[in-house]
Design a protein around this motif. Sequence first.
Motif, PDB file in Angstrom:
ATOM      1  N   HIS A   3      13.348 -11.252  17.430  1.00  0.00           N
ATOM      2  CA  HIS A   3      12.008 -10.902  16.827  1.00  0.00           C
ATOM      3  C   HIS A   3      10.751 -11.574  17.385  1.00  0.00           C
ATOM      4  O   HIS A   3       9.838 -12.165  16.801  1.00  0.00           O
ATOM      5  N   ILE A   4      11.109 -11.859  18.878  1.00  0.00           N
ATOM      6  CA  ILE A   4       9.976 -12.596  19.425  1.00  0.00           C
ATOM      7  C   ILE A   4       8.916 -11.743  19.478  1.00  0.00           C
ATOM      8  O   ILE A   4       7.682 -11.959  19.494  1.00  0.00           O
ATOM      9  N   GLU A   5       8.867 -10.375  19.858  1.00  0.00           N
ATOM     10  CA  GLU A   5       7.712  -9.539  20.007  1.00  0.00           C
ATOM     11  C   GLU A   5       7.856  -8.730  19.040  1.00  0.00           C
ATOM     12  O   GLU A   5       8.524  -8.443  17.792  1.00  0.00           O
ATOM     13  N   ASP A   6       6.556  -8.141  18.363  1.00  0.00           N
ATOM     14  CA  ASP A   6       6.286  -7.512  16.814  1.00  0.00           C
ATOM     15  C   ASP A   6       7.112  -6.328  16.835  1.00  0.00           C
ATOM     16  O   ASP A   6       7.549  -6.119  15.822  1.00  0.00           O
ATOM     17  N   SER A   7       7.305  -5.567  17.954  1.00  0.00           N
ATOM     18  CA  SER A   7       8.260  -4.180  17.637  1.00  0.00           C
ATOM     19  C   SER A   7       9.693  -4.704  17.543  1.00  0.00           C
ATOM     20  O   SER A   7      10.355  -3.913  16.719  1.00  0.00           O
ATOM     21  N   GLU A   8      10.069  -5.897  18.018  1.00  0.00           N
ATOM     22  CA  GLU A   8      11.363  -6.242  17.944  1.00  0.00           C
ATOM     23  C   GLU A   8      11.540  -6.624  16.659  1.00  0.00           C
ATOM     24  O   GLU A   8      12.805  -6.299  15.763  1.00  0.00           O
ATOM     25  N   ALA A   9      10.747  -7.353  16.252  1.00  0.00           N
ATOM     26  CA  ALA A   9      10.627  -8.209  14.500  1.00  0.00           C
ATOM     27  C   ALA A   9      10.844  -6.932  13.666  1.00  0.00           C
ATOM     28  O   ALA A   9      11.450  -6.853  12.704  1.00  0.00           O
ATOM     29  N   GLU A  10       9.966  -6.067  13.935  1.00  0.00           N
ATOM     30  CA  GLU A  10       9.869  -4.678  12.764  1.00  0.00           C
ATOM     31  C   GLU A  10      11.184  -4.108  12.829  1.00  0.00           C
ATOM     32  O   GLU A  10      11.657  -3.768  11.710  1.00  0.00           O
ATOM     33  N   GLN A  11      11.879  -3.776  14.106  1.00  0.00           N
ATOM     34  CA  GLN A  11      13.071  -3.037  14.208  1.00  0.00           C
ATOM     35  C   GLN A  11      14.011  -3.940  13.536  1.00  0.00           C
ATOM     36  O   GLN A  11      14.994  -3.429  12.697  1.00  0.00           O
ATOM     37  N   MET A  12      14.207  -5.271  13.442  1.00  0.00           N
ATOM     38  CA  MET A  12      15.240  -6.122  13.043  1.00  0.00           C
ATOM     39  C   MET A  12      14.996  -6.203  11.462  1.00  0.00           C
ATOM     40  O   MET A  12      16.065  -6.135  10.774  1.00  0.00           O
TER      41      MET A  12
END
Length: 224
Positions: free
Chosen positions: A171-180
């Motif tokens: 969840h470092i990047e916003d897109s990763e955080a949203e997916q997680m």
Amino acid sequence: MPDRVEIALSIEDERWEASVADVEMLCERSARSALAAAHAQDPDWLPGGPIEMSVILADDDTVKELNKNYRGKDKPTNVLSFALYADGGDEEGDDEGFENEEQDEEELGDEPDDGDVEFLSPEAPVPVILGDVILAFETVEREAREQRKAFADHLAHLVTHGVLHLLGYDHIEDSEAEQMERLETQILSGLGIADPYAGLPEGHRAPDDPGDNSPGPVPITPER
């Protein structure tokens, strides 16, 4: 895939069992739900054969020491995920320990008993180790109280979150955080737990504080 993952659960603080009815089942169900959801997203991510991981229910002192030694953070946190496979660990480990397959009987010593044949056989599969998820009792309890969540629900969320870290989610990047977060919410819904992110302000942090818990090397190897 989740059925061939062996989950070793270690309870190092008796307060976990006193606070959550059948805490072992809760942790295993949460972990397997996370494994199943991640597998549905990418069925080919993990290799074939046996897979192992551990969930360790510890306390603040234990997690603080690990956090200090391996993260440089001299404080406890709710959950630490030490990823091995997702962090580029021993992908080629299937052959580890069998480099000397052609050793003669003199090197191996006496003829093995029947019970040792599988252990010595080069055909015996070596498990892939996903890593360890380690939780701190006092911090998890305090957070559940402050956030007005059921302790068991918060624990289930953190186990889910930690296992997803072992599988390469971050969840470092916003897109990763949203997916997680979407995947966590889906998993928890299947467990009958409300969306843990509902009502939180924009820019909120992940439950484990991204500064403390990006996946890293496995510092300990619990007995399995």
